[in-house]
Motif scaffolding. Structure first.
Motif, mmCIF file in Angstrom:
data_model
loop_
_atom_site.group_PDB
_atom_site.id
_atom_site.type_symbol
_atom_site.label_atom_id
_atom_site.label_comp_id
_atom_site.label_asym_id
_atom_site.label_seq_id
_atom_site.Cartn_x
_atom_site.Cartn_y
_atom_site.Cartn_z
ATOM 1 N N ASN A 49 -1.903 -26.964 -30.932
ATOM 2 C CA ASN A 49 -1.435 -27.980 -29.988
ATOM 3 C C ASN A 49 -2.554 -28.897 -29.517
ATOM 4 N N LEU A 51 -5.307 -28.377 -27.998
ATOM 5 C CA LEU A 51 -6.111 -28.063 -26.820
ATOM 6 C C LEU A 51 -7.521 -27.643 -27.254
ATOM 7 N N ARG A 75 -2.092 -36.013 -27.108
ATOM 8 C CA ARG A 75 -1.244 -35.691 -25.973
ATOM 9 C C ARG A 75 0.221 -35.995 -26.288
ATOM 10 N N ARG A 78 1.524 -33.345 -28.498
ATOM 11 C CA ARG A 78 1.584 -32.069 -27.797
ATOM 12 C C ARG A 78 2.913 -31.892 -27.050
ATOM 13 N N ARG A 79 3.550 -33.012 -26.710
ATOM 14 C CA ARG A 79 4.814 -32.911 -25.973
ATOM 15 C C ARG A 79 5.856 -32.136 -26.763
ATOM 16 N N PHE A 85 2.542 -18.479 -21.951
ATOM 17 C CA PHE A 85 1.243 -17.824 -21.791
ATOM 18 C C PHE A 85 1.361 -16.348 -21.415
ATOM 19 N N GLY A 106 5.079 -35.221 -19.804
ATOM 20 C CA GLY A 106 4.595 -35.972 -20.954
ATOM 21 C C GLY A 106 5.417 -37.215 -21.242
ATOM 22 N N ARG A 158 10.095 -23.908 -18.935
ATOM 23 C CA ARG A 158 9.183 -25.054 -18.876
ATOM 24 C C ARG A 158 8.906 -25.584 -20.287
ATOM 25 N N GLN A 162 10.450 -29.408 -22.528
ATOM 26 C CA GLN A 162 9.752 -30.406 -23.336
ATOM 27 C C GLN A 162 10.593 -30.844 -24.546
ATOM 28 N N GLU B 185 -4.277 -25.302 -17.666
ATOM 29 C CA GLU B 185 -4.035 -25.317 -19.110
ATOM 30 C C GLU B 185 -2.544 -25.469 -19.393
ATOM 31 N N ALA B 186 -1.725 -24.787 -18.593
ATOM 32 C CA ALA B 186 -0.282 -24.862 -18.809
ATOM 33 C C ALA B 186 0.236 -26.288 -18.604
ATOM 34 N N VAL B 187 -0.285 -26.963 -17.584
ATOM 35 C CA VAL B 187 0.162 -28.340 -17.348
ATOM 36 C C VAL B 187 -0.314 -29.240 -18.492
ATOM 37 N N GLN B 188 -1.571 -29.026 -18.922
ATOM 38 C CA GLN B 188 -2.081 -29.797 -20.059
ATOM 39 C C GLN B 188 -1.223 -29.588 -21.299
ATOM 40 N N ALA B 189 -0.798 -28.337 -21.497
ATOM 41 C CA ALA B 189 -0.068 -27.991 -22.723
ATOM 42 C C ALA B 189 1.292 -28.680 -22.799
ATOM 43 N N THR B 190 1.790 -29.212 -21.680
ATOM 44 C CA THR B 190 3.068 -29.920 -21.734
ATOM 45 C C THR B 190 2.907 -31.332 -22.262
ATOM 46 N N GLY B 191 1.656 -31.771 -22.454
ATOM 47 C CA GLY B 191 1.416 -33.147 -22.879
ATOM 48 C C GLY B 191 1.187 -34.061 -21.687
#
Lengths: 275, 278
Positions: A49, A51, A75, A78-79, A85, A106, A158, A162, B185-191
């Protein structure tokens, strides 16, 4: 379709995390990633993704190559990839519903999101995904008041918000009790089957692997050790995977888990705001 | 077998590195004593003078016998409405000074936190700027702003805002550096964009810290605002100087009592609010 071409990565401290990985994830597989701690499973997910930017090799998400693309491009890609996690990582002081709405960020302009002006469509989508994971009754409850299993289901909601093509689940059940683990895995399987969203997850318990996996990818010391359907995963292979010797076995055991993301950007900069 | 083990002369020498440390330790004490002696001269410290004055202190408090009402007691509250109005202005100054400091401090804190600053240059420059703002005392700033914008509460507010912005930005940035990276990181991972990571990942985590530190600085700004009037920057402070210069000690006493009560009330109230934060 997501492809990795000759992807290698090492951390700033020189630890080798991935070496020469070639992989293609296509269709709507339920793929399980296995391997000893430090084999590079979590790093692999974060390469997928964007990161983590790999030191070399190419990462294709559809027709976009993201390993060298500007942060903005990554980015946007990534959406379409949701992430779940090990420690849930809900924003603790927000409600369950607000956490699910994070999945819409996003696709929102900055000013709207800063003012928390979620559209009606987004709010309905968030509520529906909460319904989907069986957490609609807890929508208005703060995330840190929920149990582990409940938090993980909100985490999945969550990711669903997306509208992803792929969900990455990084050890989604290793912090959960057996019953919650089962609920979470059933949910992920159901999402993969009914919604046609590909799932890539890493698991430590081989029972769960045999129960849920379609395809299995085993990583050992940063390399692909096995890649095939779960039926072909023999006891001999798993024994070799976890107990067998390899040339650099001692070093792979020394590897810690994935360090905090903020330190292993491609740039080595500690900032997550860096464009 | 009885005494052989303890018969010889034991080695009492500590190991070399420890010996060096002990020596350094002794040198440090010599240095501290030298510093204190140096600091004594030129300050005209005199304990005899303090004790001699203490004997006369009742005269200061209650006035000379032949001049009733020339001391601090009893306090003179005849101008109470005026003092109250000025005390309230003092608190208003603290409110706006603190608010402006928060507005200035939040963006500065993002630039001054290691994990949100765009790069090391911006980080270092912002940190130095904050050191500079903190280094400027409210009083000194008030003198400058009185010259710039004229007498009254407004320069006082500006002085409080500038000094407090430096303090709050530093405190907020420490809060930002302590956020849980998993949630980020979780917020970043949403784009999410970097701004969205700040507003939805960082901000919810630091709210209690921000509110708590802001209230804490508000308390100390109320205290600071009570003396800003001395340099003409508004509030009750002006009335203290005025009454003391006019030898109206009883009025000064009334003002000081009002300040003490107000500060006590503000502190108690804000401490209550801070306790409830989660």
């Amino acid at each position: 379709m997501i492809r990795l071409e000759q992807v290698s990565h090492q951390f700033a401290n020189g630890t080798r995390a991935l070496s020469d990985i070639n992989l293609a994830l296509s269709g709507q597989d339920f793929t399980v990633l296995i391997g000893p701690s430090g084999a590079g499973k979590s790093t692999l997910m974060r390469v997928l993704n964007g990161l983590v930017r790999p030191k070399s090799g190419k990462v294709w998400i559809g027709d976009t190559e993201i390993s060298r693309a500007p942060e903005r491009v990554v980015r946007l890609e990534r959406r379409r990839i949701g992430m779940v996690f090990q420690s849930f990582n809900l924003v603790k002081r927000l409600t369950a519903l607000e956490n699910v709405l994070l999945g819409r960020l996003g696709d929102m302009p900055g000013w709207r999101s800063t003012l928390r002006l979620y559209t009606k469509a987004d709010r309905s989508l968030a509520m529906n995904t909460l319904e989907r994971v069986g957490m609609a009754d807890f929508a208005w409850q703060r995330a840190d008041t929920l149990s582990g299993g409940q938090q993980q289901r909100v985490g999945i909601a969550r990711a669903l918000a997306q509208r992803p093509q792929l969900i990455l689940a990084d050890e989604p059940i290793s912090a959960l009790d057996p019953k919650s683990s089962e609920q979470v895995m059933e949910l992920l399987r159901d999402i993969q089957k009914r919604d046609g969203i590909a799932v890539l997850t890493n698991l430590h318990h081989l029972d769960a692997v045999r129960e849920y996996a379609g395809r299995v990818i085993a990583l050992k010391s940063g390399s692909v050790f096995f890649d095939g359907s779960v039926q072909r995963l023999t006891d001999e292979i798993t024994r070799d995977l976890y107990y067998g010797e390899t040339a650099d076995d001692s070093s792979s055991h020394a590897q810690s888990n994935v360090p905090a993301l903020s330190t292993d950007n491609q740039t080595g900069s500690p900032s997550f705001l860096l464009e | 077998m009885t005494n052989t083990g303890i018969a010889g002369t034991p080695n009492l020498e500590p190991p070399a590195p420890l010996k060096r440390r002990l020596l350094l330790n002794r040198l440090m004490w010599v240095g501290i004593v030298a510093l204190l002696i140096w600091a004594y001269f030129g300050t005209e410290m005199s304990f005899p003078r303090l004790f001699a004055g203490a004997g006369e202190s009742w005269k200061l408090l209650f006035g000379e016998a032949d001049r009733p009402g020339s001391g601090f007691f009893p306090p003179d509250f005849r101008r109470f409405p005026e003092y109250l109005e000025q005390m309230l202005i003092t608190i208003k100054m603290a409110i706006w000074g603190t608010l402006l400091a928060v507005i200035l401090g939040i963006p500065l804190s993002v630039l001054a936190a290691r994990n949100t600053s765009p790069n090391i240059v911006v980080y270092t420059l912002t940190r130095r700027l904050l050191d500079f703002l903190r280094g400027l005392n409210e009083f000194v700033l008030a003198l400058v702003f009185v010259v710039a914008v004229g007498l009254g509460p407004f320069p006082g507010i500006l002085a409080l805002a500038v000094h407090t912005a430096g303090i709050l930005a530093k405190l907020f940035s420490e809060g930002i550096e302590a956020v849980d990276t998993g949630q980020i990181e979780a917020v970043q991972a949403t784009g999410a964009s970097p701004l969205q990571v700040l507003t939805h990942g960082v901000w919810p985590q630091i709210v209690p810290h921000v509110v708590s530190m802001t209230l804490y600085r508000f308390e100390s700004n109320v205290r600071a605002a009570t003396v800003l009037g001395i340099v003409g920057a508004g509030g009750i402070g002006f009335y203290i100087t005025e009454s003391i210069r006019g030898f109206d000690f009883r009025a000064a006493c009334a003002i000081i009592i009002m300040i003490l009560i107000s500060v006590f009330l503000v502190d108690t109230l804000s401490a209550r609010v801070r306790q409830r934060l989660t």
